[in-house]
Scaffold this active site. Structure first.
Site, PDB file in Angstrom:
ATOM      1  N   ILE A  78      26.169  67.212  53.838  1.00 52.38           N
ATOM      2  CA  ILE A  78      26.755  65.892  54.029  1.00 52.38           C
ATOM      3  C   ILE A  78      26.166  65.295  55.290  1.00 52.38           C
ATOM      4  O   ILE A  78      26.233  65.904  56.361  1.00 52.38           O
ATOM      5  CB  ILE A  78      28.291  65.948  54.146  1.00 52.38           C
ATOM      6  N   GLU A  79      25.554  64.131  55.155  1.00 57.62           N
ATOM      7  CA  GLU A  79      24.946  63.418  56.283  1.00 57.62           C
ATOM      8  C   GLU A  79      25.740  62.137  56.546  1.00 57.62           C
ATOM      9  O   GLU A  79      25.929  61.325  55.644  1.00 57.62           O
ATOM     10  CB  GLU A  79      23.492  63.057  55.967  1.00 57.62           C
ATOM     11  N   SER A  80      26.172  61.957  57.781  1.00 60.77           N
ATOM     12  CA  SER A  80      26.894  60.741  58.175  1.00 60.77           C
ATOM     13  C   SER A  80      25.905  59.751  58.775  1.00 60.77           C
ATOM     14  O   SER A  80      25.295  60.037  59.805  1.00 60.77           O
ATOM     15  CB  SER A  80      27.983  61.085  59.196  1.00 60.77           C
TER      16      SER A  80
END
Length: 488
Positions: free
Chosen positions: A267-269
Protein backbone atom coordinates in the site's frame (compact mmCIF):
# COMPACT_ATOMS: atom_id res chain seq x y z
CA UNK A 1 -31.38 -28.58 -7.14
CA UNK A 2 -28.22 -26.96 -8.59
CA UNK A 3 -30.22 -23.77 -9.21
CA UNK A 4 -31.42 -23.71 -5.59
CA UNK A 5 -27.87 -24.25 -4.24
CA UNK A 6 -26.53 -21.51 -6.53
CA UNK A 7 -29.25 -19.13 -5.33
CA UNK A 8 -28.47 -19.87 -1.68
CA UNK A 9 -24.75 -19.27 -2.23
CA UNK A 10 -25.48 -16.04 -4.09
CA UNK A 11 -27.76 -14.78 -1.31
CA UNK A 12 -25.15 -15.61 1.34
CA UNK A 13 -22.50 -13.83 -0.71
CA UNK A 14 -24.65 -10.73 -1.10
CA UNK A 15 -25.41 -10.77 2.62
CA UNK A 16 -21.70 -10.86 3.54
CA UNK A 17 -20.89 -8.12 1.01
CA UNK A 18 -23.65 -5.93 2.47
CA UNK A 19 -22.22 -6.48 5.95
CA UNK A 20 -18.76 -5.56 4.68
CA UNK A 21 -19.95 -2.33 3.06
CA UNK A 22 -21.87 -1.33 6.19
CA UNK A 23 -18.83 -2.02 8.35
CA UNK A 24 -16.42 -0.03 6.18
CA UNK A 25 -18.87 2.85 5.89
CA UNK A 26 -19.09 3.04 9.66
CA UNK A 27 -15.30 2.87 9.90
CA UNK A 28 -15.00 5.96 7.74
CA UNK A 29 -17.74 7.92 9.48
CA UNK A 30 -16.49 7.10 12.97
CA UNK A 31 -12.79 7.55 12.31
CA UNK A 32 -12.34 10.61 14.56
CA UNK A 33 -13.36 8.50 17.57
CA UNK A 34 -10.24 6.37 17.09
CA UNK A 35 -7.73 8.79 15.59
CA UNK A 36 -4.64 9.33 17.74
CA UNK A 37 -4.95 13.07 18.22
CA UNK A 38 -1.30 13.53 19.17
CA UNK A 39 -0.19 12.69 15.62
CA UNK A 40 -0.75 15.68 13.35
CA UNK A 41 2.18 15.79 10.91
CA UNK A 42 4.21 13.41 8.78
CA UNK A 43 7.36 14.02 10.80
CA UNK A 44 6.84 11.17 13.25
CA UNK A 45 9.80 9.99 15.32
CA UNK A 46 10.58 6.93 17.40
CA UNK A 47 10.02 8.84 20.66
CA UNK A 48 6.52 9.85 19.47
CA UNK A 49 5.23 6.28 19.39
CA UNK A 50 6.87 4.95 22.56
CA UNK A 51 4.18 6.12 25.03
CA UNK A 52 1.54 4.28 22.99
CA UNK A 53 3.63 1.11 22.83
CA UNK A 54 4.14 1.26 26.61
CA UNK A 55 0.36 1.45 27.05
CA UNK A 56 -0.09 -1.65 24.88
CA UNK A 57 2.51 -3.49 26.99
CA UNK A 58 0.28 -3.09 30.03
CA UNK A 59 -2.74 -4.53 28.21
CA UNK A 60 -3.05 -8.33 28.48
CA UNK A 61 -4.80 -8.46 25.11
CA UNK A 62 -1.54 -7.55 23.35
CA UNK A 63 1.84 -9.19 23.19
CA UNK A 64 4.63 -6.66 22.73
CA UNK A 65 8.02 -8.16 21.94
CA UNK A 66 11.28 -6.35 21.34
CA UNK A 67 12.60 -8.10 18.24
CA UNK A 68 15.80 -6.11 17.82
CA UNK A 69 17.34 -2.68 17.59
CA UNK A 70 18.29 -0.32 14.78
CA UNK A 71 21.88 0.60 13.95
CA UNK A 72 21.70 3.51 16.39
CA UNK A 73 20.18 1.36 19.12
CA UNK A 74 16.48 2.20 18.94
CA UNK A 75 14.09 -0.60 19.90
CA UNK A 76 12.02 -2.25 17.18
CA UNK A 77 8.88 -3.93 18.55
CA UNK A 78 6.45 -6.51 17.26
CA UNK A 79 2.92 -6.02 18.58
CA UNK A 80 0.55 -8.99 18.29
CA UNK A 81 -3.15 -9.36 19.01
CA UNK A 82 -5.74 -12.05 18.26
CA UNK A 83 -5.98 -15.81 18.60
CA UNK A 84 -6.87 -16.96 15.11
CA UNK A 85 -4.97 -19.51 13.02
CA UNK A 86 -4.35 -17.09 10.10
CA UNK A 87 -1.31 -14.86 10.64
CA UNK A 88 -1.41 -11.35 9.16
CA UNK A 89 1.84 -9.37 9.35
CA UNK A 90 1.91 -5.59 8.83
CA UNK A 91 5.12 -3.54 8.79
CA UNK A 92 5.50 0.19 8.21
CA UNK A 93 8.07 2.94 7.85
CA UNK A 94 10.72 0.79 6.24
CA UNK A 95 11.58 4.17 4.78
CA UNK A 96 12.04 6.67 7.60
CA UNK A 97 10.17 9.52 5.92
CA UNK A 98 7.08 7.43 5.08
CA UNK A 99 4.93 7.76 8.18
CA UNK A 100 1.31 7.76 7.01
CA UNK A 101 0.61 4.09 7.68
CA UNK A 102 2.47 4.14 11.00
CA UNK A 103 -0.03 6.71 12.24
CA UNK A 104 -2.89 4.60 10.87
CA UNK A 105 -1.61 1.52 12.72
CA UNK A 106 -1.92 3.29 16.06
CA UNK A 107 -5.40 4.44 15.05
CA UNK A 108 -6.17 0.76 14.46
CA UNK A 109 -4.99 -0.09 17.99
CA UNK A 110 -7.46 2.50 19.28
CA UNK A 111 -10.18 0.85 17.19
CA UNK A 112 -9.36 -2.58 18.60
CA UNK A 113 -9.44 -1.15 22.12
CA UNK A 114 -12.74 0.69 21.61
CA UNK A 115 -16.21 -0.25 22.78
CA UNK A 116 -17.92 -0.41 19.39
CA UNK A 117 -17.86 -2.95 16.53
CA UNK A 118 -17.76 -5.84 19.00
CA UNK A 119 -19.07 -8.42 16.51
CA UNK A 120 -16.63 -7.38 13.79
CA UNK A 121 -13.68 -7.33 16.17
CA UNK A 122 -14.62 -10.75 17.51
CA UNK A 123 -14.79 -12.07 13.95
CA UNK A 124 -11.37 -10.59 13.17
CA UNK A 125 -9.51 -11.61 16.33
CA UNK A 126 -10.94 -15.13 16.46
CA UNK A 127 -10.03 -15.84 12.84
CA UNK A 128 -6.73 -13.97 12.66
CA UNK A 129 -3.67 -13.15 14.68
CA UNK A 130 -2.46 -9.69 13.74
CA UNK A 131 1.22 -8.80 14.01
CA UNK A 132 2.30 -5.17 13.65
CA UNK A 133 5.87 -3.96 13.22
CA UNK A 134 5.53 -0.17 13.16
CA UNK A 135 8.52 2.01 12.29
CA UNK A 136 11.04 -0.53 11.01
CA UNK A 137 13.52 2.30 10.29
CA UNK A 138 13.54 4.53 13.42
CA UNK A 139 16.98 5.99 12.61
CA UNK A 140 15.73 7.25 9.27
CA UNK A 141 12.62 8.60 10.99
CA UNK A 142 14.78 10.60 13.37
CA UNK A 143 16.17 12.71 10.50
CA UNK A 144 13.16 12.24 8.22
CA UNK A 145 15.02 10.44 5.46
CA UNK A 146 14.29 7.39 3.34
CA UNK A 147 17.44 5.42 4.10
CA UNK A 148 18.71 3.99 7.37
CA UNK A 149 21.79 5.10 9.34
CA UNK A 150 23.98 2.92 7.10
CA UNK A 151 22.75 4.91 4.13
CA UNK A 152 21.03 2.00 2.44
CA UNK A 153 17.47 1.45 1.32
CA UNK A 154 16.21 -1.35 3.56
CA UNK A 155 13.73 -2.32 0.85
CA UNK A 156 16.66 -3.32 -1.34
CA UNK A 157 18.31 -5.47 1.33
CA UNK A 158 16.20 -8.63 1.17
CA UNK A 159 19.01 -10.74 -0.34
CA UNK A 160 22.20 -9.49 1.28
CA UNK A 161 20.57 -8.66 4.64
CA UNK A 162 23.37 -6.31 5.70
CA UNK A 163 21.15 -4.04 7.79
CA UNK A 164 19.93 -5.12 11.23
CA UNK A 165 16.50 -3.75 10.28
CA UNK A 166 16.36 -5.99 7.21
CA UNK A 167 17.48 -8.97 9.28
CA UNK A 168 14.69 -8.28 11.77
CA UNK A 169 12.06 -8.13 9.03
CA UNK A 170 13.24 -11.40 7.50
CA UNK A 171 13.45 -13.14 10.87
CA UNK A 172 9.97 -12.03 11.95
CA UNK A 173 8.40 -13.00 8.62
CA UNK A 174 9.97 -16.45 8.81
CA UNK A 175 9.01 -17.00 12.45
CA UNK A 176 5.39 -16.11 11.75
CA UNK A 177 5.22 -17.80 8.35
CA UNK A 178 2.52 -15.20 7.78
CA UNK A 179 -0.37 -15.96 5.45
CA UNK A 180 -0.75 -12.29 4.50
CA UNK A 181 1.71 -9.43 4.67
CA UNK A 182 1.04 -5.70 4.34
CA UNK A 183 4.04 -3.67 3.18
CA UNK A 184 3.10 -0.09 4.05
CA UNK A 185 4.74 2.88 2.31
CA UNK A 186 4.36 6.44 1.09
CA UNK A 187 4.96 7.43 -2.52
CA UNK A 188 5.45 10.80 -4.16
CA UNK A 189 2.39 13.03 -4.24
CA UNK A 190 3.09 13.62 -7.94
CA UNK A 191 1.77 10.23 -9.04
CA UNK A 192 -1.60 10.23 -10.77
CA UNK A 193 -4.01 7.53 -11.88
CA UNK A 194 -3.01 6.88 -15.49
CA UNK A 195 -4.49 9.25 -18.10
CA UNK A 196 -6.41 11.23 -15.50
CA UNK A 197 -5.84 14.37 -13.48
CA UNK A 198 -6.66 12.46 -10.29
CA UNK A 199 -3.78 11.94 -7.84
CA UNK A 200 -2.94 8.34 -7.00
CA UNK A 201 -3.95 8.92 -3.39
CA UNK A 202 -3.68 5.22 -2.61
CA UNK A 203 -1.78 2.78 -4.80
CA UNK A 204 -1.78 -0.98 -4.44
CA UNK A 205 0.45 -3.78 -5.66
CA UNK A 206 0.63 -7.52 -5.40
CA UNK A 207 4.39 -7.74 -6.10
CA UNK A 208 5.70 -10.20 -8.65
CA UNK A 209 7.82 -13.07 -7.36
CA UNK A 210 9.67 -13.67 -10.64
CA UNK A 211 10.57 -11.87 -13.84
CA UNK A 212 7.74 -13.56 -15.68
CA UNK A 213 5.20 -11.99 -13.29
CA UNK A 214 3.42 -15.29 -12.86
CA UNK A 215 0.35 -15.53 -10.66
CA UNK A 216 0.09 -18.43 -8.22
CA UNK A 217 -2.38 -18.80 -5.34
CA UNK A 218 -0.19 -16.74 -3.01
CA UNK A 219 0.00 -13.74 -5.31
CA UNK A 220 -3.55 -14.29 -6.51
CA UNK A 221 -4.92 -13.98 -2.97
CA UNK A 222 -3.09 -10.67 -2.58
CA UNK A 223 -4.66 -9.45 -5.82
CA UNK A 224 -8.14 -10.41 -4.64
CA UNK A 225 -7.78 -8.50 -1.38
CA UNK A 226 -6.51 -5.49 -3.32
CA UNK A 227 -9.57 -5.59 -5.57
CA UNK A 228 -11.73 -5.44 -2.48
CA UNK A 229 -9.78 -2.55 -0.94
CA UNK A 230 -10.07 -0.66 -4.22
CA UNK A 231 -13.86 -0.95 -4.20
CA UNK A 232 -13.91 0.48 -0.67
CA UNK A 233 -11.55 3.41 -1.29
CA UNK A 234 -13.36 4.35 -4.51
CA UNK A 235 -16.29 5.40 -2.29
CA UNK A 236 -14.19 8.06 -0.57
CA UNK A 237 -11.57 8.99 -3.17
CA UNK A 238 -13.22 8.16 -6.51
CA UNK A 239 -10.75 7.72 -9.35
CA UNK A 240 -7.82 8.26 -7.00
CA UNK A 241 -6.50 4.70 -6.77
CA UNK A 242 -3.50 3.52 -8.77
CA UNK A 243 -1.78 0.20 -9.40
CA UNK A 244 1.94 0.27 -8.69
CA UNK A 245 4.43 -1.04 -11.23
CA UNK A 246 4.91 -4.79 -10.82
CA UNK A 247 8.28 -5.22 -12.51
CA UNK A 248 10.15 -7.83 -10.51
CA UNK A 249 12.87 -6.43 -8.24
CA UNK A 250 14.91 -9.37 -6.88
CA UNK A 251 16.39 -7.31 -4.01
CA UNK A 252 13.06 -5.99 -2.71
CA UNK A 253 11.35 -7.36 0.38
CA UNK A 254 7.83 -7.28 -1.05
CA UNK A 255 8.82 -9.38 -4.06
CA UNK A 256 10.72 -11.87 -1.92
CA UNK A 257 8.06 -12.12 0.76
CA UNK A 258 5.65 -13.04 -2.04
CA UNK A 259 8.17 -15.66 -3.19
CA UNK A 260 8.56 -16.99 0.36
CA UNK A 261 4.85 -17.83 0.53
CA UNK A 262 3.22 -14.82 2.18
CA UNK A 263 0.52 -13.06 0.17
CA UNK A 264 2.19 -9.65 0.04
CA UNK A 265 0.15 -6.47 -0.40
CA UNK A 266 1.89 -3.16 -0.97
CA UNK A 267 0.00 0.00 0.00
CA UNK A 268 1.49 3.32 -1.13
CA UNK A 269 0.14 6.61 0.24
CA UNK A 270 0.44 9.32 -2.40
CA UNK A 271 -1.13 12.76 -2.71
CA UNK A 272 -4.46 14.35 -1.92
CA UNK A 273 -5.39 17.95 -2.65
CA UNK A 274 -4.81 20.30 0.29
CA UNK A 275 -3.53 17.43 2.42
CA UNK A 276 0.19 18.14 2.66
CA UNK A 277 0.47 16.26 5.97
CA UNK A 278 -1.47 13.28 4.58
CA UNK A 279 -4.02 13.20 7.37
CA UNK A 280 -6.93 12.40 5.04
CA UNK A 281 -4.77 9.72 3.42
CA UNK A 282 -4.02 8.36 6.90
CA UNK A 283 -7.78 7.96 7.35
CA UNK A 284 -8.01 6.09 4.04
CA UNK A 285 -5.19 3.80 5.19
CA UNK A 286 -7.10 3.07 8.38
CA UNK A 287 -10.25 2.18 6.44
CA UNK A 288 -8.38 0.28 3.74
CA UNK A 289 -6.34 -1.86 6.13
CA UNK A 290 -9.22 -2.69 8.46
CA UNK A 291 -11.45 -3.50 5.49
CA UNK A 292 -8.80 -5.87 4.16
CA UNK A 293 -8.34 -7.51 7.54
CA UNK A 294 -12.09 -8.04 7.83
CA UNK A 295 -12.46 -9.56 4.38
CA UNK A 296 -9.52 -11.88 5.11
CA UNK A 297 -11.14 -12.90 8.40
CA UNK A 298 -14.47 -13.77 6.83
CA UNK A 299 -12.70 -15.30 3.80
CA UNK A 300 -14.94 -13.36 1.44
CA UNK A 301 -11.91 -12.38 -0.67
CA UNK A 302 -11.86 -15.92 -2.10
CA UNK A 303 -14.98 -15.15 -4.16
CA UNK A 304 -13.50 -12.02 -5.78
CA UNK A 305 -12.70 -12.10 -9.49
CA UNK A 306 -8.94 -11.75 -9.88
CA UNK A 307 -9.44 -10.22 -13.35
CA UNK A 308 -10.62 -7.01 -11.69
CA UNK A 309 -7.08 -6.40 -10.41
CA UNK A 310 -5.87 -5.43 -13.88
CA UNK A 311 -8.75 -2.94 -14.21
CA UNK A 312 -7.22 -0.67 -11.57
CA UNK A 313 -5.46 2.17 -13.46
CA UNK A 314 -1.68 2.10 -13.46
CA UNK A 315 0.33 4.66 -11.58
CA UNK A 316 1.63 7.49 -13.72
CA UNK A 317 3.75 10.48 -12.69
CA UNK A 318 2.33 13.52 -14.42
CA UNK A 319 1.22 15.81 -11.60
CA UNK A 320 2.57 19.21 -10.59
CA UNK A 321 1.74 21.20 -7.49
CA UNK A 322 0.87 24.13 -9.76
CA UNK A 323 0.35 24.09 -13.51
CA UNK A 324 0.09 27.36 -15.42
CA UNK A 325 -1.17 27.02 -18.98
CA UNK A 326 -0.79 29.22 -22.05
CA UNK A 327 0.99 32.13 -20.41
CA UNK A 328 2.85 34.58 -22.63
CA UNK A 329 6.59 34.92 -22.13
CA UNK A 330 8.63 37.53 -24.00
CA UNK A 331 12.17 36.54 -24.90
CA UNK A 332 14.39 38.85 -26.97
CA UNK A 333 11.35 40.85 -28.00
CA UNK A 334 9.36 37.86 -29.25
CA UNK A 335 6.26 36.58 -27.40
CA UNK A 336 6.00 32.81 -26.82
CA UNK A 337 3.16 30.80 -25.30
CA UNK A 338 4.25 28.30 -22.64
CA UNK A 339 2.90 26.03 -19.95
CA UNK A 340 4.77 25.89 -16.63
CA UNK A 341 4.89 22.99 -14.16
CA UNK A 342 5.89 24.00 -10.63
CA UNK A 343 6.59 21.80 -7.61
CA UNK A 344 7.36 22.59 -3.97
CA UNK A 345 10.42 20.98 -2.41
CA UNK A 346 10.39 20.55 1.35
CA UNK A 347 13.42 21.74 3.34
CA UNK A 348 13.59 20.47 6.92
CA UNK A 349 13.95 22.74 9.95
CA UNK A 350 13.68 22.41 13.75
CA UNK A 351 15.64 19.16 13.96
CA UNK A 352 13.56 17.63 11.15
CA UNK A 353 10.29 18.33 12.95
CA UNK A 354 9.00 20.89 10.43
CA UNK A 355 9.78 22.26 6.98
CA UNK A 356 9.41 25.11 4.54
CA UNK A 357 8.82 24.96 0.80
CA UNK A 358 11.10 26.03 -2.02
CA UNK A 359 9.29 26.36 -5.34
CA UNK A 360 10.98 25.15 -8.52
CA UNK A 361 10.02 25.10 -12.19
CA UNK A 362 10.08 21.39 -13.09
CA UNK A 363 9.13 21.65 -16.75
CA UNK A 364 7.99 24.17 -19.32
CA UNK A 365 6.65 24.14 -22.86
CA UNK A 366 3.73 22.01 -24.00
CA UNK A 367 2.48 20.32 -20.83
CA UNK A 368 -0.93 19.41 -22.19
CA UNK A 369 -0.52 15.76 -21.14
CA UNK A 370 0.28 16.77 -17.56
CA UNK A 371 -1.93 17.88 -14.68
CA UNK A 372 -1.79 20.00 -11.55
CA UNK A 373 -3.16 19.82 -8.04
CA UNK A 374 -3.92 23.42 -8.89
CA UNK A 375 -4.21 24.58 -12.50
CA UNK A 376 -4.56 28.15 -13.74
CA UNK A 377 -5.30 29.04 -17.35
CA UNK A 378 -3.05 32.05 -17.94
CA UNK A 379 -4.17 32.63 -21.52
CA UNK A 380 -3.97 36.35 -22.24
CA UNK A 381 -1.63 36.99 -19.30
CA UNK A 382 1.98 38.05 -19.82
CA UNK A 383 4.75 37.01 -17.46
CA UNK A 384 6.53 40.04 -15.94
CA UNK A 385 9.74 39.50 -13.91
CA UNK A 386 9.46 40.67 -10.30
CA UNK A 387 11.54 43.59 -9.00
CA UNK A 388 13.07 44.58 -5.65
CA UNK A 389 11.32 47.47 -3.85
CA UNK A 390 13.76 50.31 -3.31
CA UNK A 391 12.77 51.23 0.24
CA UNK A 392 14.52 49.34 3.06
CA UNK A 393 12.32 48.20 5.95
CA UNK A 394 13.93 47.98 9.38
CA UNK A 395 12.27 44.70 10.43
CA UNK A 396 9.87 42.17 8.96
CA UNK A 397 7.28 43.37 11.47
CA UNK A 398 7.15 46.65 9.58
CA UNK A 399 5.61 44.88 6.60
CA UNK A 400 1.81 44.91 6.54
CA UNK A 401 -0.44 42.73 4.42
CA UNK A 402 -2.02 45.67 2.59
CA UNK A 403 1.42 47.09 1.88
CA UNK A 404 2.54 43.78 0.43
CA UNK A 405 -0.52 43.52 -1.83
CA UNK A 406 0.12 47.01 -3.20
CA UNK A 407 3.79 46.18 -3.80
CA UNK A 408 2.87 43.03 -5.70
CA UNK A 409 0.38 44.99 -7.81
CA UNK A 410 3.18 47.43 -8.62
CA UNK A 411 5.44 44.59 -9.82
CA UNK A 412 7.59 43.97 -6.73
CA UNK A 413 8.16 40.41 -5.56
CA UNK A 414 11.09 41.26 -3.26
CA UNK A 415 11.51 43.72 -0.40
CA UNK A 416 14.65 44.75 1.48
CA UNK A 417 14.79 44.32 5.25
CA UNK A 418 17.68 45.53 7.39
CA UNK A 419 17.52 43.10 10.30
CA UNK A 420 17.51 39.47 9.10
CA UNK A 421 20.02 37.99 11.53
CA UNK A 422 17.64 36.02 13.76
CA UNK A 423 15.28 34.90 11.02
CA UNK A 424 14.96 31.54 9.28
CA UNK A 425 15.28 31.24 5.50
CA UNK A 426 11.56 31.60 4.92
CA UNK A 427 8.64 33.87 5.78
CA UNK A 428 4.90 33.36 5.98
CA UNK A 429 4.46 36.72 4.26
CA UNK A 430 3.56 36.47 0.54
CA UNK A 431 6.66 38.29 -0.68
CA UNK A 432 10.34 37.36 -0.81
CA UNK A 433 12.68 39.19 1.57
CA UNK A 434 16.29 40.16 0.82
CA UNK A 435 19.02 42.07 2.65
CA UNK A 436 19.88 45.64 1.84
CA UNK A 437 22.78 44.70 -0.47
CA UNK A 438 21.16 41.84 -2.36
CA UNK A 439 21.48 41.98 -6.15
CA UNK A 440 18.69 40.31 -8.07
CA UNK A 441 20.03 38.01 -10.81
CA UNK A 442 18.88 38.59 -14.37
CA UNK A 443 15.55 36.84 -14.85
CA UNK A 444 15.58 33.80 -17.11
CA UNK A 445 12.65 31.43 -17.16
CA UNK A 446 13.97 27.89 -16.99
CA UNK A 447 13.82 24.48 -15.36
CA UNK A 448 15.16 24.62 -11.82
CA UNK A 449 14.46 28.34 -11.38
CA UNK A 450 12.61 29.57 -8.31
CA UNK A 451 9.40 31.03 -9.79
CA UNK A 452 8.71 34.56 -8.53
CA UNK A 453 7.04 36.78 -11.11
CA UNK A 454 3.81 38.62 -11.99
CA UNK A 455 1.00 37.89 -14.44
CA UNK A 456 -0.21 40.98 -16.23
CA UNK A 457 -3.15 41.63 -18.54
CA UNK A 458 -3.97 44.98 -20.19
CA UNK A 459 -1.06 46.55 -18.26
CA UNK A 460 -2.60 45.54 -14.92
CA UNK A 461 -1.03 42.95 -12.59
CA UNK A 462 -3.77 40.54 -11.51
CA UNK A 463 -1.72 37.66 -10.14
CA UNK A 464 1.64 37.12 -8.49
CA UNK A 465 3.64 33.92 -8.33
CA UNK A 466 5.84 34.05 -5.23
CA UNK A 467 8.11 31.09 -4.50
CA UNK A 468 5.87 29.09 -6.84
CA UNK A 469 2.58 29.92 -5.08
CA UNK A 470 -0.12 31.63 -7.14
CA UNK A 471 -1.66 34.69 -5.47
CA UNK A 472 -4.87 36.30 -6.71
CA UNK A 473 -4.27 39.96 -5.89
CA UNK A 474 -8.01 40.66 -6.00
CA UNK A 475 -8.71 38.30 -3.10
CA UNK A 476 -8.07 39.11 0.55
CA UNK A 477 -8.24 35.60 2.02
CA UNK A 478 -5.75 33.26 0.45
CA UNK A 479 -3.79 30.18 1.43
CA UNK A 480 -0.04 30.72 1.30
CA UNK A 481 2.70 28.48 2.69
CA UNK A 482 5.85 30.59 2.57
CA UNK A 483 8.10 32.91 0.60
CA UNK A 484 11.89 32.91 0.92
CA UNK A 485 14.43 35.04 2.78
CA UNK A 486 17.72 35.64 0.97
CA UNK A 487 20.37 36.68 3.49
CA UNK A 488 23.39 36.48 1.18
Amino acid sequence: MKYILHSIILLLSLSVCAQNVTFTSQLYKGYDDYKVQEFTTRRLKHSDIQPFIETLKSDDVYTVKRVGTSIEGRDINLISVGSGPVNVFLWSQMHGDETTATQAIFDIFNFLNGNHFKDEKEAILSALTLHFLPMLNPDGAEVFQRRNALGIDINRDALRLQSPEGQILKRVRDSLNADFGFNLHDQSRYYNAERTSKPATISYLAPAYNYEKEVNDVRGNAMKVIVYMNTIIQQYAPGQVGRYNDDFEPRAFGDNIQKWGTSAILIESGGYKNDQEKQEIRKLNYVSILSAIYVIANREYKQIDIADYEKIPKNDRKLFDLKLTELTYNLHGTPYVLDLGINYTETDIKEHADYYNVGRIIDQGDLSTYYGFDTFNAKGYTLIPGKIYTKVFKTVADLKSKTITKLLQQGYTYVRVLDLEDLEKFTALPINIVNENYKLPEFNLGVGVNPSFLLQKDNVVHYAVVNGFLINLNEENRVFKNALIFKD
